[in-house]
Design a protein around this motif. Structure first.
Motif, PDB file in Angstrom:
ATOM      1  N   PHE A  58       0.837  -1.206   0.000  1.00 22.90           N
ATOM      2  CA  PHE A  58       0.000   0.000   0.000  1.00 22.90           C
ATOM      3  C   PHE A  58       0.871   1.254   0.000  1.00 22.90           C
ATOM      4  CE2 PHE A  58      -2.541   3.251   2.313  1.00 22.90           C
ATOM      5  CZ  PHE A  58      -3.541   3.399   1.367  1.00 22.90           C
ATOM      6  N   VAL A  59       1.962   1.223   0.763  1.00 22.36           N
ATOM      7  CA  VAL A  59       2.887   2.367   0.788  1.00 22.36           C
ATOM      8  C   VAL A  59       3.435   2.636  -0.608  1.00 22.36           C
ATOM      9  CG1 VAL A  59       5.113   3.183   1.651  1.00 22.36           C
ATOM     10  CG2 VAL A  59       3.509   2.074   3.212  1.00 22.36           C
ATOM     11  N   LYS A  60       3.775   1.566  -1.327  1.00 22.16           N
ATOM     12  CA  LYS A  60       4.348   1.728  -2.670  1.00 22.16           C
ATOM     13  C   LYS A  60       3.313   2.218  -3.679  1.00 22.16           C
ATOM     14  CE  LYS A  60       6.155  -2.397  -3.097  1.00 22.16           C
ATOM     15  NZ  LYS A  60       6.919  -3.500  -3.735  1.00 22.16           N
ATOM     16  N   GLN A  61       2.040   2.148  -3.343  1.00 18.65           N
ATOM     17  CA  GLN A  61       1.017   2.716  -4.221  1.00 18.65           C
ATOM     18  C   GLN A  61       0.987   4.236  -4.140  1.00 18.65           C
ATOM     19  OE1 GLN A  61      -2.829   0.958  -3.440  1.00 18.65           O
ATOM     20  NE2 GLN A  61      -2.034  -1.133  -3.544  1.00 18.65           N
ATOM     21  N   LYS A  62       1.560   4.801  -3.074  1.00 15.96           N
ATOM     22  CA  LYS A  62       1.526   6.245  -2.863  1.00 15.96           C
ATOM     23  C   LYS A  62       2.897   6.910  -2.991  1.00 15.96           C
ATOM     24  CE  LYS A  62      -2.741   5.453  -1.969  1.00 15.96           C
ATOM     25  NZ  LYS A  62      -3.758   5.761  -2.998  1.00 15.96           N
ATOM     26  N   TYR A  63       3.971   6.105  -2.889  1.00 17.38           N
ATOM     27  CA  TYR A  63       5.330   6.646  -2.995  1.00 17.38           C
ATOM     28  C   TYR A  63       6.198   5.685  -3.798  1.00 17.38           C
ATOM     29  CZ  TYR A  63       4.051   9.819   0.807  1.00 17.38           C
ATOM     30  OH  TYR A  63       3.427  10.772   1.579  1.00 17.38           O
ATOM     31  N   ILE A  64       7.200   6.239  -4.477  1.00 17.93           N
ATOM     32  CA  ILE A  64       8.211   5.430  -5.142  1.00 17.93           C
ATOM     33  C   ILE A  64       9.393   5.314  -4.180  1.00 17.93           C
ATOM     34  CG2 ILE A  64       9.798   5.275  -7.089  1.00 17.93           C
ATOM     35  CD1 ILE A  64       7.831   6.880  -8.730  1.00 17.93           C
ATOM     36  N   ILE A  65       9.634   4.125  -3.668  1.00 20.17           N
ATOM     37  CA  ILE A  65      10.673   3.912  -2.669  1.00 20.17           C
ATOM     38  C   ILE A  65      11.359   2.577  -2.949  1.00 20.17           C
ATOM     39  CG2 ILE A  65       8.941   2.964  -1.069  1.00 20.17           C
ATOM     40  CD1 ILE A  65      10.710   3.978   1.230  1.00 20.17           C
ATOM     41  N   PRO A  66      12.681   2.506  -2.857  1.00 17.03           N
ATOM     42  CA  PRO A  66      13.378   1.244  -3.126  1.00 17.03           C
ATOM     43  C   PRO A  66      12.973   0.144  -2.147  1.00 17.03           C
ATOM     44  CG  PRO A  66      14.906   3.094  -3.077  1.00 17.03           C
ATOM     45  CD  PRO A  66      13.611   3.606  -2.573  1.00 17.03           C
ATOM     46  N   GLU A  67      13.155  -1.099  -2.569  1.00 17.09           N
ATOM     47  CA  GLU A  67      12.830  -2.229  -1.698  1.00 17.09           C
ATOM     48  C   GLU A  67      13.670  -2.220  -0.427  1.00 17.09           C
ATOM     49  OE1 GLU A  67      10.544  -4.671  -1.800  1.00 17.09           O
ATOM     50  OE2 GLU A  67       9.631  -3.682  -3.525  1.00 17.09           O
ATOM     51  N   GLN A  68      14.894  -1.631  -0.504  1.00 15.38           N
ATOM     52  CA  GLN A  68      15.731  -1.554   0.694  1.00 15.38           C
ATOM     53  C   GLN A  68      15.105  -0.696   1.789  1.00 15.38           C
ATOM     54  OE1 GLN A  68      16.836  -1.263  -2.407  1.00 15.38           O
ATOM     55  NE2 GLN A  68      18.920  -2.001  -2.658  1.00 15.38           N
ATOM     56  N   GLY A  69      14.103   0.101   1.434  1.00 16.00           N
ATOM     57  CA  GLY A  69      13.446   0.940   2.442  1.00 16.00           C
ATOM     58  C   GLY A  69      12.339   0.223   3.189  1.00 16.00           C
ATOM     59  N   LYS A  70      12.042  -1.018   2.827  1.00 15.92           N
ATOM     60  CA  LYS A  70      10.926  -1.745   3.444  1.00 15.92           C
ATOM     61  C   LYS A  70      11.107  -1.902   4.943  1.00 15.92           C
ATOM     62  CE  LYS A  70       8.330  -6.097   3.314  1.00 15.92           C
ATOM     63  NZ  LYS A  70       8.156  -7.403   2.634  1.00 15.92           N
ATOM     64  N   HIS A  71      12.314  -2.275   5.373  1.00 17.26           N
ATOM     65  CA  HIS A  71      12.542  -2.512   6.807  1.00 17.26           C
ATOM     66  C   HIS A  71      12.287  -1.234   7.609  1.00 17.26           C
ATOM     67  CE1 HIS A  71      14.225  -4.512  10.319  1.00 17.26           C
ATOM     68  NE2 HIS A  71      14.959  -3.439  10.541  1.00 17.26           N
ATOM     69  N   TRP A  72      12.794  -0.097   7.110  1.00 17.18           N
ATOM     70  CA  TRP A  72      12.579   1.174   7.822  1.00 17.18           C
ATOM     71  C   TRP A  72      11.097   1.517   7.867  1.00 17.18           C
ATOM     72  CZ3 TRP A  72      10.372   5.887   7.270  1.00 17.18           C
ATOM     73  CH2 TRP A  72      10.777   6.898   8.146  1.00 17.18           C
ATOM     74  N   VAL A  73      10.401   1.324   6.761  1.00 15.65           N
ATOM     75  CA  VAL A  73       8.971   1.632   6.708  1.00 15.65           C
ATOM     76  C   VAL A  73       8.185   0.773   7.695  1.00 15.65           C
ATOM     77  CG1 VAL A  73       6.902   1.402   5.267  1.00 15.65           C
ATOM     78  CG2 VAL A  73       8.939   2.520   4.353  1.00 15.65           C
ATOM     79  N   MET A  74       8.472  -0.536   7.719  1.00 15.19           N
ATOM     80  CA  MET A  74       7.736  -1.425   8.614  1.00 15.19           C
ATOM     81  C   MET A  74       8.050  -1.129  10.077  1.00 15.19           C
ATOM     82  SD  MET A  74       6.030  -2.805   6.344  1.00 15.19           S
ATOM     83  CE  MET A  74       5.032  -3.776   7.475  1.00 15.19           C
ATOM     84  N   LYS A  75       9.304  -0.779  10.373  1.00 14.99           N
ATOM     85  CA  LYS A  75       9.651  -0.399  11.744  1.00 14.99           C
ATOM     86  C   LYS A  75       8.943   0.889  12.152  1.00 14.99           C
ATOM     87  CE  LYS A  75      12.604  -1.842  14.124  1.00 14.99           C
ATOM     88  NZ  LYS A  75      12.580  -2.766  15.280  1.00 14.99           N
ATOM     89  N   SER A  76       8.787   1.804  11.216  1.00 15.21           N
ATOM     90  CA  SER A  76       8.099   3.066  11.501  1.00 15.21           C
ATOM     91  C   SER A  76       6.618   2.835  11.766  1.00 15.21           C
ATOM     92  CB  SER A  76       8.277   4.041  10.330  1.00 15.21           C
ATOM     93  OG  SER A  76       9.632   4.373  10.156  1.00 15.21           O
ATOM     94  N   ILE A  77       5.983   1.997  10.956  1.00 18.02           N
ATOM     95  CA  ILE A  77       4.568   1.679  11.180  1.00 18.02           C
ATOM     96  C   ILE A  77       4.411   0.969  12.515  1.00 18.02           C
ATOM     97  CG2 ILE A  77       2.583   0.380  10.325  1.00 18.02           C
ATOM     98  CD1 ILE A  77       3.626   0.768   7.507  1.00 18.02           C
ATOM     99  N   SER A  78       5.335   0.059  12.815  1.00 16.10           N
ATOM    100  CA  SER A  78       5.302  -0.656  14.089  1.00 16.10           C
ATOM    101  C   SER A  78       5.406   0.309  15.268  1.00 16.10           C
ATOM    102  CB  SER A  78       6.451  -1.667  14.144  1.00 16.10           C
ATOM    103  OG  SER A  78       6.640  -2.159  15.454  1.00 16.10           O
TER     104      SER A  78
END
Length: 325
Positions: free
Chosen positions: A65-85
């Protein structure tokens, strides 16, 4: 954040990463927007009745869902999930503070249940918070938290963004980051008395100014305390178990997607400029030939200009400025 949730796929904004795979941007408004958006995901799409974040299912759907609203590399997934957590835990803690701790019994708590939390979900939360082991652990955590005196004052700004703004952001020292993240506002009270911190900061700056070695400065900052790997770094964008990669190793799919986005934007700009030039030219011809009838919208696929009487350069520049913003 409604405008982000309503954002179309072709309107997505690009999020860049640093060498720790943390989001950094020259635009200081984009990262707060991104962080707030992740907070809304935690509040809207992750139920509170899960015991811990590890029990939450289908977390990969949140990333998609995040990638539907922003263009972000796959390497950013861990940071994004930690932030949501983190946002999810903070939200859960605030609900507990406002709707559990301040009332003496469950009857009163149910009467003051938050409107946006279903009854069954709130009852499960009450059952969990009433558990004796959970109460003991919560009390222990609260005591540990109160022992932390030397807290940063960055607010919603990330350490990564603060590091990027430092003069030598490529290799800033711990002392530089410490000083930049411990600024105080006059008249405001903090856990650590301002006099102590001011003396400490002035000592650090004095030692740095005379060219002391890094180890002595780091010892002055850390003292006898031990800190984790994220201290003065912020939330890392790569799991500990994974070998650190170079920030330049960006997936080909990301590069291709970004290239396509830029190419499409330039093509639209050029088409809009051609349309504006044609409108201006036909308007001039129409002044000399009133019977001249040409449908510019039909010629250019319905692309319109806000000011039909504008000169070519003015209308075109306005459109480009709007895209850059």
């Amino acid at each position: 954040m409604d405008f982000v949730h309503a954002r179309r796929h072709d309107e997505r904004k690009v999020i860049m990463l640093n060498d720790h795979f943390q989001p950094v941007e020259d635009d200081d408004k984009l990262l707060p927007e991104f962080s707030n958006f992740l907070g809304t995901i935690a509040r809207l799409y992750v139920p509170l009745n899960w015991v811990t974040w590890h029990h939450v299912p289908d977390k990969n759907d949140l990333w998609e869902f995040v990638k539907q609203k922003y263009i972000i590399p796959e390497q950013g997934k861990h940071w994004v999930m930690k932030s949501i957590s983190s946002s999810w835990r903070v939200y859960k803690a605030r609900i507990k503070e406002k709707h559990y701790i301040c009332y003496d019994n469950d009857e009163e708590r149910l009467k003051h249940r938050p409107n946006d939390i279903p009854l069954d979900e709130f009852k499960m939360l009450l059952k969990y918070w009433n558990d004796p082991k959970v109460k003991t652990l919560a009390k222990k955590n609260a005591i540990s938290r109160k022992k932390i005196k030397d807290t940063h004052t960055t607010g919603p700004r990330s350490f990564a963004q603060i590091r990027k703004k430092l003069p030598d952001h490529a290799t800033p020292t711990k002392a530089e980051i410490f000083v930049a993240t411990r600024k105080r506002k006059e008249g405001r009270q903090y856990k650590l008395p301002n006099e102590i911190l001011k003396y400490r900061l002035s000592t650090i700056e004095e030692i740095c100014s005379i060219g002391a070695n890094t180890e002595s400065v780091d010892q002055l900052i850390c003292g006898d305390s031990s800190h984790g790997s994220t201290w003065l770094v912020g939330r890392r964008g790569v799991p500990k178990k994974l070998k650190k990669q170079s920030a330049t190793e960006v997936p080909n799919s990301y590069v291709e997607e970004l290239t396509t986005k830029i190419r499409d934007q330039l093509a639209n700009d050029m088409k809009q400029q051609m349309r504006d030039n044609m409108t201006w030219m036909i308007n001039k011809l129409g002044e000399a030939n009133p019977n001249l009838k040409v449908d510019v919208d039909e010629m250019f696929g319905g692309i319109s200009c806000e000011n039909e009487n504008a000169t070519p350069s003015k209308c075109g520049d306005d459109e480009v400025d709007e895209i850059e913003e």
